[in-house]
Design an enzyme around this catalytic site. Structure first.
Site, PDB file in Angstrom:
ATOM      1  N   ASP A 134      -9.949  10.750   9.396  1.00 25.48           N
ATOM      2  CA  ASP A 134      -9.811  10.209   8.050  1.00 25.48           C
ATOM      3  C   ASP A 134     -10.498   8.853   7.962  1.00 25.48           C
ATOM      4  O   ASP A 134      -9.908   7.862   7.568  1.00 25.48           O
ATOM      5  CB  ASP A 134      -8.325  10.112   7.685  1.00 25.48           C
ATOM      6  CG  ASP A 134      -8.114  10.009   6.176  1.00 25.48           C
ATOM      7  OD1 ASP A 134      -9.074  10.310   5.422  1.00 25.48           O
ATOM      8  OD2 ASP A 134      -7.022   9.614   5.755  1.00 25.48           O
TER       9      ASP A 134
ATOM     10  N   VAL B 145       3.662   1.183   2.554  1.00 32.02           N
ATOM     11  CA  VAL B 145       3.469   0.103   3.521  1.00 32.02           C
ATOM     12  C   VAL B 145       4.000  -1.185   2.905  1.00 32.02           C
ATOM     13  O   VAL B 145       3.704  -1.497   1.747  1.00 32.02           O
ATOM     14  CB  VAL B 145       1.980  -0.072   3.880  1.00 32.02           C
ATOM     15  CG1 VAL B 145       1.826  -1.120   4.967  1.00 32.02           C
ATOM     16  CG2 VAL B 145       1.385   1.245   4.313  1.00 32.02           C
TER      17      VAL B 145
ATOM     18  N   GLY C 139       3.184   7.473   3.650  1.00 30.95           N
ATOM     19  CA  GLY C 139       4.330   6.717   3.167  1.00 30.95           C
ATOM     20  C   GLY C 139       3.911   5.334   2.698  1.00 30.95           C
ATOM     21  O   GLY C 139       2.732   4.985   2.721  1.00 30.95           O
TER      22      GLY C 139
ATOM     23  N   LYS D 201       5.140   0.406   7.944  1.00 30.05           N
ATOM     24  CA  LYS D 201       4.847   1.656   7.256  1.00 30.05           C
ATOM     25  C   LYS D 201       6.070   2.543   7.346  1.00 30.05           C
ATOM     26  O   LYS D 201       6.533   2.877   8.432  1.00 30.05           O
ATOM     27  CB  LYS D 201       3.633   2.316   7.914  1.00 30.05           C
ATOM     28  CG  LYS D 201       3.320   3.680   7.347  1.00 30.05           C
ATOM     29  CD  LYS D 201       2.000   4.201   7.853  1.00 30.05           C
ATOM     30  CE  LYS D 201       0.850   3.559   7.109  1.00 30.05           C
ATOM     31  NZ  LYS D 201      -0.434   4.146   7.386  1.00 30.05           N
TER      32      LYS D 201
ATOM     33  N   GLY E 252       0.834  -1.185   0.000  1.00 30.36           N
ATOM     34  CA  GLY E 252       0.000   0.000   0.000  1.00 30.36           C
ATOM     35  C   GLY E 252       0.867   1.232   0.000  1.00 30.36           C
ATOM     36  O   GLY E 252       2.065   1.157   0.259  1.00 30.36           O
ATOM     37  N   SER E 253       0.241   2.358  -0.311  1.00 32.28           N
ATOM     38  CA  SER E 253       0.999   3.587  -0.237  1.00 32.28           C
ATOM     39  C   SER E 253       0.027   4.731  -0.047  1.00 32.28           C
ATOM     40  O   SER E 253      -1.146   4.639  -0.373  1.00 32.28           O
ATOM     41  CB  SER E 253       1.834   3.811  -1.493  1.00 32.28           C
ATOM     42  OG  SER E 253       1.004   4.309  -2.517  1.00 32.28           O
ATOM     43  N   GLY E 254       0.517   5.795   0.494  1.00 35.61           N
ATOM     44  CA  GLY E 254      -0.378   6.926   0.729  1.00 35.61           C
ATOM     45  C   GLY E 254       0.388   8.099   1.268  1.00 35.61           C
ATOM     46  O   GLY E 254       1.614   8.138   1.210  1.00 35.61           O
ATOM     47  N   GLY E 255      -0.340   9.044   1.801  1.00 38.35           N
ATOM     48  CA  GLY E 255       0.265  10.279   2.239  1.00 38.35           C
ATOM     49  C   GLY E 255       1.303  10.094   3.319  1.00 38.35           C
ATOM     50  O   GLY E 255       2.265  10.837   3.408  1.00 38.35           O
TER      51      GLY E 255
END
Ligand SMILES: *[C@@H]1O[C@H](CO)[C@@H](O)[C@H](O)[C@H]1NC(C)=O
Ligand SMILES: *[C@@H]1O[C@H](CO)[C@@H](O)[C@H](O)[C@H]1NC(C)=O
Ligand SMILES: *[C@@H]1O[C@H](CO)[C@@H](O)[C@H](O)[C@H]1NC(C)=O
Ligand SMILES: *[C@@H]1O[C@H](CO)[C@@H](O)[C@H](O)[C@H]1NC(C)=O
Ligand SMILES: *[C@@H]1O[C@H](CO)[C@@H](O)[C@H](O)[C@H]1NC(C)=O
Ligand SMILES: *[C@@H]1O[C@H](CO)[C@@H](O)[C@H](O)[C@H]1NC(C)=O
Ligand SMILES: *[C@@H]1O[C@H](CO)[C@@H](O)[C@H](O)[C@H]1NC(C)=O
Ligand SMILES: *[C@@H]1O[C@H](CO)[C@@H](O)[C@H](O)[C@H]1NC(C)=O
Ligand SMILES: *[C@@H]1O[C@H](CO)[C@@H](O)[C@H](O)[C@H]1NC(C)=O
Length: 885
Positions: free
Chosen positions: A649, A541, A539, A555, A534-537
């Site tokens: 969130d 995972v 950083g 993460k 996974g990835s996101g704001g």
């Protein structure tokens, strides 16, 4: 010869030491004791358990000199855990006798005030076990009677409280007579009740409890790890559990104000340490204030009590009484079927009764005048509440409790008064007669009220004295301390600015605390960050395997401010444990590198299961379980842990699933921590487009109800199986330009804004149509309706009118009635659904938020934040922020 001599020499001492009775482990028949016999050398104690954990004694709690009780006492904390004669205290000269027929307690003139029931065979001895159980044994050492089967207000470890039985509070700490509060174990819950029937707390709706299985409850008990309602199927299976850490002995009791405490006694003699207190808010108590006092605050803030506007505080008692001198109705002042000259006084707007969350209406589908009529014609009715939207009528009886201030329900309350005798003189022939009867009873009624006030005030003072020492959950500072005890002392500790607090690392490994990893260890665990999940704001995972073969999600946090702030967050997140929250297993902070190690959830996030192409469709029951699990996790964040945590969130990407029906919220605590002072103003965080509550754009404060809104959006998606903003083209145009696509709204098409469709179908009373088409009708119509209604209540534009997450849990589980969603507070959905261009001035960008709205408040940009205060969070963008998988 020498021995004989020694004995002779010692004999005076021997006889001296045997002169007074000494506490022993066994007592045999023909024993007689009283406080007089024992008070000089042992404070009334006549029996001790083998290792002295418990003692049996004749006690006068609070050192008053009138009420003496045969009690079992926990020695270290000096707590009375059981009383034989609670409702028949004896004077200090009273006698306790053990005969072959059992125990009797009698007055000096031999009148028996209490005795054990008749027994099948003669008693050989009385014994006190180390568990605190007082036993009568027969000649074969089998139990004839045991105190554990006759609990009073306390349950200790090892004792079981079977379904159908209860712990009953004491009147006060000095008067141990049965009081008006009880903890009752039912076949599916443990509830607190006042005056026999009025529920004001239930374990099943408490966010700190988690449900394990669907089964009937057999009994309540504590074991080393916490409080459990065990199922009828197995002693190993819990229907509900509250994890409390670990302790050899838990003392669970209902105090005389009606609170349920589960305590340990690590703090030293004469003090119990509360680990769990329910209800946690004063205002949820039947008498959080005096009768008719409006209770507000009571949670993290202090409790304040005010009177309704038509009522004033009488100076001497602090009670709320009618300003116009009318007298509150009392069941004792009642002739025939109704009160003589009764009328009703309004309690004003925004006021509700303490138990409204649990009360069942006396009648539904009636108008307010019929409700008043029901109360007027009934002697035991003291007033009523009427809820307009549901046409529900609630009658108040027994005794009046406290009120709560409530902006969320449209209930209105009236209190019955009997016109003051002087103001309504003779219009009946026998009125003088009536007054002669009435006056004394009214006086008696007043006396009772005054007494009640005195008792409750006394309690309030007492509680204030206590409150300083009552800490429910670990404080932040202990969280930090735990961190200091991390396992990897030798790992580099980084810049000096952050590490004063960590200078004194002790190498004491404590299981369950977040572990500190080195970068090398995590590099090895993730095979040099091979498998990205996974990835996101925050950083990327990565999937990893620890040396002990446990799977983890690592993460790699891109930016996380200064080390000190990072540690603070870790200490908090690491101390939050709940079955519906992803567990933080460890972290790494080395140089500028920051990593978080979470438990691995093998089914990934909810969006994959819900919207993902291919794969099996999520069945209805799974959806219900996901909805409830996520709600419980959020409820715990909002009110179960010491620091209120607002997620900020909430979205399907942050709800993770694992085989076996586990549902966990992730990425909590990465938003700023809320302290009570801050909770009103929270402007630095932003959530994700599509789930943002209106208050992000207006200037109202961000609160836990902001999460409730996002949860409502998620709930609709769970029902529907599609994203609320499901049209891919619209999504794209928003993302690129931040403009609002105008969608055609012909019929109930998939391109319509689903929350608006849900509102319209709600108005038509059609719900099943909203369920995911892919389920092909494999749904429970009633549950679909319930979920849609709950979701719409969560979406109310005005945050104060959204239910709390705790209430949402109750509603979804069917323990709390679902209110009718208020269309007037939902009309804004239509506005956004219809794709209007420009709203009222100041809202010209408002059209963005239901679909986009990722931008900072009042800004059309959806990629930068202009309101961030804390550098820690400035990296947050509207980009999807992924949780660990
Ligand atoms: C107890 O006392 C009664 C009468 O005083 C006597 O009959 C009985 O034997 C005594 N029992 C024991 C165990 O000493
Ligand atoms: C014993 O004393 C109590 C109170 O002191 C009294 O109420 C009771 O009537 C007395 N019983 C007998 C049998 O004298
Ligand atoms: C006393 O015995 C009980 C039960 O065996 C045990 O749990 C407890 O730790 C003991 N207490 C002490 C002070 O030894
Ligand atoms: C009953 O228990 C006591 C103490 O544990 C023991 O001394 C006695 O022998 C036992 N008696 C029987 C009949 O088991
Ligand atoms: C203890 O409380 C009970 C119940 O309220 C009451 O009847 C009794 O008089 C009280 N006893 C004392 C000594 O205050
Ligand atoms: C307490 O009971 C629960 C439920 O059966 C069980 O999972 C847990 O392991 C028990 N704890 C201990 C210390 O026995
Ligand atoms: C309330 O309901 C009763 C009976 O259902 C009816 O007789 C009465 O007229 C109604 N009152 C009002 C104000 O609607
Ligand atoms: C009065 O109200 C109580 C509680 O609502 C109810 O239990 C009782 O049956 C009613 N009595 C009459 C005469 O209606
Ligand atoms: C209750 O509903 C009636 C009619 O539906 C309305 O006239 C009245 O103002 C409402 N009262 C409150 C307190 O909302």
């Amino acid at each position: 010869m020498a021995i004989l001599l020694l004995l002779l020499l010692l004999s005076p001492f021997l006889s001296l030491s045997f002169a007074g009775p000494v506490a022993v482990e066994f007592l045999y028949p023909n024993f007689t004791g009283s406080n007089f016999h024992f008070v000089d050398n042992s404070g009334g104690i006549f029996l001790t358990s083998p290792n002295s954990t418990f003692q049996a004694a004749i006690r006068n709690p609070d050192n008053q000199q009138t009420n003496f009780y045969l009690s079992v006492i926990h020695t270290a904390s000096n707590t009375i855990v059981w009383t034989a004669n609670r409702d028949s205290p004896i004077p200090n000269s009273g006698l306790v006798r053990l005969t072959s027929t059992g125990i009797t307690i009698s007055l000096p003139n031999n009148t028996v005030v209490w005795s054990t029931p008749s027994l099948p065979s003669p008693v050989r001895c009385l014994r006190l076990l180390d568990s605190g159980n007082l036993l009568l044994l027969d000649s074969k050492n089998s139990s004839l009677w045991q105190s554990f089967e006759h609990p009073t207000d306390t349950l200790v470890s090892g004792q079981r409280l079977p379904s159908g039985s209860s712990l009953v509070s004491s009147v006060s700490t000095a008067n141990l007579s049965s009081g008006n509060f009880r903890l009752l174990v039912t076949s599916d819950d443990a509830v607190l009740q006042w005056m026999g029937s009025q529920q004001y707390w239930g374990l099943s709706t408490d966010p700190r409890a988690s449900k394990d299985v669907n089964a009937q409850v057999s009994y309540m008990a504590t074991n080393f790890s916490g409080l459990y309602l065990f199922s009828t199927r197995s002693d190993q299976e819990a229907v509900f559990q509250v994890n409390l850490g670990g302790a050899d002995l838990w003392i669970a009791r209902v105090d005389s104000r009606g609170r349920f405490h589960v305590s340990t006694y690590p703090a030293g003699p004469n003090s119990l340490h509360d680990t769990f207190v329910a209800p946690s808010n004063d205002c949820d108590l039947p008498l959080g204030c005096t009768a008719l006092g409006i209770c507000s605050g009571g949670g993290s803030t202090s409790t304040t009590c005010t009177c309704p506007s038509l009522f004033g505080k009488t100076t001497d008692s602090g009670d709320c009484t009618p300003n116009d001198g009318a007298v509150l109705a009392s069941p004792s002042v009642c002739s025939g079927s109704s009160h003589p000259t009764s009328s009703f006084m309004s309690l004003g707007i925004g006021v509700d009764y303490f138990n409204y969350k649990y009360a069942n209406p006396t009648r539904t589908g009636v108008n307010i005048s019929s409700c008043e009529g029901l109360c007027n014609g009934n002697c035991s009715c003291l007033g009523f509440f009427y809820q307009n939207s549901t046409q529900a009528c609630y009658l108040l009886e027994h005794e009046l409790g406290s009120l709560t201030s409530s902006s969320t329900r449209d209930a209105i309350g009236y209190i019955k008064t009997s016109g003051s005798p002087s103001s309504s003189p003779s219009h009946s022939s026998d009125s003088s007669n009536l007054i002669a009867i009435l006056l004394p009873t009214i006086a008696a009624g007043l006396l009772i009220v005054v007494l009640l006030v005195v008792v409750s005030q006394w309690w309030r003072r007492r509680r204030m004295r206590k409150s300083a020492s009552q800490r429910i959950w670990k404080t932040k500072s202990t969280g930090l301390k735990e961190l200091q005890l991390g396992r990897h002392k030798s790992s580099p500790v980084g810049s000096p600015d952050s590490d004063d607090e960590f200078a004194s690392d002790d190498e004491i490994p404590i299981p369950g605390l977040p572990t500190r990893f080195t970068h090398l260890q995590l590099e090895a665990a993730t095979d040099n960050f091979q498998t990205r999940i996974g990835s996101g704001g925050f950083g990327e995972v990565y999937k990893g395997v620890l040396p002990d073969k446990t799977l983890v999600a690592v993460k790699r946090v891109r930016v996380m401010g200064r080390k000190k702030e990072f540690f603070t967050e870790i200490a908090v997140i690491g101390s939050v444990h709940h079955i519906n929250l992803v567990r933080l297993k460890g972290f790494c902070a080395q140089g500028s590198r920051r990593m978080l190690v979470y438990e691995y959830m093998n089914r990934g996030s909810l969006d994959k299961s819900l919207f993902g192409p291919g794969g099996p469709v999520l069945e209805w029951q799974e959806r219900v379980d996901v909805a409830i699990g996520a709600a419980r996790g959020l409820a715990y964040l909002h009110s179960g842990c010491q620091h209120k945590i607002i997620h900020c969130d909430v979205k399907p990407e942050n709800i993770l699933l694992h085989d076996g029906g586990h549902v966990k919220i992730s990425d909590f605590g990465l938003a700023k921590m809320m302290t009570p002072e801050q909770s009103g103003l929270f402007t630095t965080m932003r959530g994700t487009r599509g789930y943002l509550a209106p208050e992000w754009l207006t200037n109202s404060a961000i609160s836990d109800r902001t999460d409730v809104y996002s949860y409502g959006m998620v709930l609709l998606e769970i029902v529907h199986g599609r994203q609320n903003r499901s049209n891919g083209a619209v999504l794209k145009s928003e993302e690129s330009g931040g403009t609002m696509g105008t969608e055609s709204s012909s019929g109930f098409g998939e391109s319509e804004y689903f929350p608006m469709v849900a509102l319209e179908m709600h108005e038509q009373g059609k719900y099943v149509e909203l369920a995911d088409q892919r389920l092909e009708g494999r749904v429970t119509a009633e549950e679909v309706a319930r979920m849609v209604k709950v979701a719409l209540c969560c979406l109310h534009e005005e945050p104060g009118f959204r239910p709390s997450m705790v209430a949402v849990v109750g509603m979804l589980e069917g323990n709390v009635a679902v209110p009718q969603p208020r269309v007037d507070l939902l009309n804004f959905l239509r506005l956004y659904g219809r794709g209007f261009a420009v709203g009222p001035s100041g809202f010209s960008n408002a059209g963005l938020w239901p679909h986009g709205g990722g931008g900072a408040r009042g800004s059309a940009s959806n990629t930068t934040s202009t309101t961030t205060e804390s550098p820690t969070y400035s990296f947050l963008s509207s980009q999807q922020i992924s949780g660990p998988r």
